[in-house]
Scaffold this motif. Structure first.
Motif, PDB file in Angstrom:
ATOM      1  N   HIS A  55       0.710  -1.131   0.135  1.00 34.83           N
ATOM      2  CA  HIS A  55      -0.443   0.085  -0.287  1.00 34.83           C
ATOM      3  C   HIS A  55       0.896   1.551  -0.057  1.00 34.83           C
ATOM      4  O   HIS A  55       1.774   1.677   0.733  1.00 34.83           O
ATOM      5  CB  HIS A  55      -0.994  -0.372   1.478  1.00 34.83           C
ATOM      6  CG  HIS A  55      -1.573   1.506   1.241  1.00 34.83           C
ATOM      7  ND1 HIS A  55      -2.862   1.374   0.485  1.00 34.83           N
ATOM      8  CD2 HIS A  55      -1.916   2.476   2.021  1.00 34.83           C
ATOM      9  CE1 HIS A  55      -4.115   2.447   0.853  1.00 34.83           C
ATOM     10  NE2 HIS A  55      -2.535   3.589   1.734  1.00 34.83           N
ATOM     11  N   SER A  90      -2.983  -2.136  -3.304  1.00 32.44           N
ATOM     12  CA  SER A  90      -3.728  -1.247  -2.422  1.00 32.44           C
ATOM     13  C   SER A  90      -3.327   0.015  -3.139  1.00 32.44           C
ATOM     14  O   SER A  90      -2.665   0.786  -3.403  1.00 32.44           O
ATOM     15  CB  SER A  90      -3.255  -1.814  -1.038  1.00 32.44           C
ATOM     16  OG  SER A  90      -4.070  -0.906  -0.217  1.00 32.44           O
ATOM     17  N   ILE A  93      -5.737   6.370  -1.815  1.00 32.85           N
ATOM     18  CA  ILE A  93      -6.545   6.714  -1.090  1.00 32.85           C
ATOM     19  C   ILE A  93      -6.802   8.330  -1.591  1.00 32.85           C
ATOM     20  O   ILE A  93      -5.831   9.399  -1.226  1.00 32.85           O
ATOM     21  CB  ILE A  93      -6.712   6.671   0.428  1.00 32.85           C
ATOM     22  CG1 ILE A  93      -7.055   4.969   1.255  1.00 32.85           C
ATOM     23  CG2 ILE A  93      -7.800   7.478   1.006  1.00 32.85           C
ATOM     24  CD1 ILE A  93      -6.270   5.288   2.755  1.00 32.85           C
ATOM     25  N   ASP A 126      -8.920  -2.274  -4.828  1.00 35.17           N
ATOM     26  CA  ASP A 126      -9.930  -0.963  -5.112  1.00 35.17           C
ATOM     27  C   ASP A 126     -10.248  -0.385  -3.342  1.00 35.17           C
ATOM     28  O   ASP A 126     -11.119  -1.538  -3.478  1.00 35.17           O
ATOM     29  CB  ASP A 126     -10.580  -1.026  -6.037  1.00 35.17           C
ATOM     30  CG  ASP A 126     -11.437   0.358  -6.695  1.00 35.17           C
ATOM     31  OD1 ASP A 126     -10.861   1.339  -6.423  1.00 35.17           O
ATOM     32  OD2 ASP A 126     -11.884   0.124  -7.474  1.00 35.17           O
ATOM     33  N   HIS A 127      -9.905   1.222  -3.394  1.00 30.01           N
ATOM     34  CA  HIS A 127     -10.582   1.458  -2.165  1.00 30.01           C
ATOM     35  C   HIS A 127     -11.626   2.164  -2.724  1.00 30.01           C
ATOM     36  O   HIS A 127     -11.809   3.661  -2.106  1.00 30.01           O
ATOM     37  CB  HIS A 127      -9.558   1.860  -0.535  1.00 30.01           C
ATOM     38  CG  HIS A 127      -8.656   1.172  -0.838  1.00 30.01           C
ATOM     39  ND1 HIS A 127      -9.217  -0.543   0.231  1.00 30.01           N
ATOM     40  CD2 HIS A 127      -7.728   0.815  -0.379  1.00 30.01           C
ATOM     41  CE1 HIS A 127      -8.030  -0.574   0.430  1.00 30.01           C
ATOM     42  NE2 HIS A 127      -6.869  -0.010   0.035  1.00 30.01           N
ATOM     43  N   THR A 130     -15.093   2.899  -1.126  1.00 26.11           N
ATOM     44  CA  THR A 130     -14.925   3.330   0.186  1.00 26.11           C
ATOM     45  C   THR A 130     -15.167   4.335   0.679  1.00 26.11           C
ATOM     46  O   THR A 130     -15.534   5.213   2.318  1.00 26.11           O
ATOM     47  CB  THR A 130     -13.279   2.122   1.237  1.00 26.11           C
ATOM     48  OG1 THR A 130     -13.832   0.819   0.944  1.00 26.11           O
ATOM     49  CG2 THR A 130     -13.936   2.499   2.974  1.00 26.11           C
ATOM     50  N   MET A 157     -11.203  -0.084   4.351  1.00 30.41           N
ATOM     51  CA  MET A 157      -9.583  -0.356   3.742  1.00 30.41           C
ATOM     52  C   MET A 157      -8.956  -2.126   3.866  1.00 30.41           C
ATOM     53  O   MET A 157      -8.533  -2.902   3.230  1.00 30.41           O
ATOM     54  CB  MET A 157      -8.340  -0.028   4.042  1.00 30.41           C
ATOM     55  CG  MET A 157      -8.902   1.288   3.543  1.00 30.41           C
ATOM     56  SD  MET A 157      -7.418   2.613   4.431  1.00 30.41           S
ATOM     57  CE  MET A 157      -5.702   2.057   3.388  1.00 30.41           C
ATOM     58  N   ASN A 160     -11.916  -3.965   2.127  1.00 30.45           N
ATOM     59  CA  ASN A 160     -11.704  -4.499   0.944  1.00 30.45           C
ATOM     60  C   ASN A 160      -9.997  -5.564   0.135  1.00 30.45           C
ATOM     61  O   ASN A 160      -9.964  -6.143   0.041  1.00 30.45           O
ATOM     62  CB  ASN A 160     -10.786  -3.090   0.477  1.00 30.45           C
ATOM     63  CG  ASN A 160     -12.458  -2.229   0.780  1.00 30.45           C
ATOM     64  OD1 ASN A 160     -13.634  -2.894   0.440  1.00 30.45           O
ATOM     65  ND2 ASN A 160     -11.833  -1.198   0.438  1.00 30.45           N
TER      66      ASN A 160
END
Length: 218
Positions: A55, A90, A93, A126-127, A130, A157, A160
């Motif tokens: 991430h 990840s 965001i 895919d976030h 969220t 997260m 996910n």
């Protein structure tokens, strides 16, 4: 930055290069994609690790413009170091404010990341659902500040990530995400016009009822 402290990490650590990367993050307050790529080169090949999740935070966009070749380089390094591992990436965001300068940068970086995952066979986490509404606007309730998630955002997260690296099946408990999805699927099934699952049994019951009624009448 205290470089000596970073280099003095105990060599007996299982992954001293990762420990140095963590120490670097403590000193800077974050680490970038360039930092990860640099320190990955010092990790010996490991054939035991079976799952790797990467991430990258939006902070990396402060220092560099992430292009597709950077994700590809990271993927190749990870496959070299962890040849038996399933690799999952990840998504970055988005910032809380859609008008923030980083918003477009993060979105473009995610496009490159998803393209790389599709091309290489890596998993893309895919976030977006969220942290953004169906109109593409940031969900204010899942942010701690302009760029960091709060506990609700982190929980989203985690769901996910789990949905990708540990999908429900034998040996896995259903996550809240899975339960919610299953409930939606059940509610979308049209009602059965014949709710009686065993018509034969029903006919037999009705016949028996008539016979009892006849005997009572006689």
């Amino acid at each position: 930055m205290d470089v000596d402290k970073i280099l003095m990490v105990d060599e007996e650590e299982e992954f001293p290069a990762i420990a140095r990367l963590v120490e670097l993050g403590r000193q800077k307050g974050y680490i970038t994609l360039d930092d990860i790529i640099h320190w990955l080169r010092f990790i010996p090949i490991n054939r035991i690790v079976r799952q790797v999740v990467i991430h990258v935070g939006i902070n990396t966009c402060f220092e560099t413009v992430i292009v597709s070749s950077m994700w590809t380089e990271l993927y190749k390094l990870l496959k070299k170091v962890f040849p038996q591992a399933k690799l999952s990436f990840s998504s970055i965001i988005p910032p809380k404010s859609k008008t923030a300068p980083l918003s477009k940068t993060a979105a473009e970086a995610n496009v490159h990341l998803e393209e790389m995952c599709t091309r290489t066979g890596a998993s893309y986490i895919d976030h977006s659902e969220t942290f953004t509404t169906h109109r593409g606007l940031p969900k204010q309730a899942v942010y701690f500040d302009n760029i960091h998630p709060n506990s609700r955002g982190v929980a989203g997260m985690a769901r996910n990530i789990k949905a990708v690296i540990a999908p429900t099946g034998r040996g896995h408990r259903q996550s809240a995400y899975d339960l919610h999805r299953n409930e939606q699927q059940r509610s979308s099934v049209p009602p059965n016009p014949n709710p009686n699952p065993n018509p034969t049994s029903s006919s037999h019951t009705q016949s028996s009822s008539k016979q009892v009624s006849g005997n009572m009448a006689s």
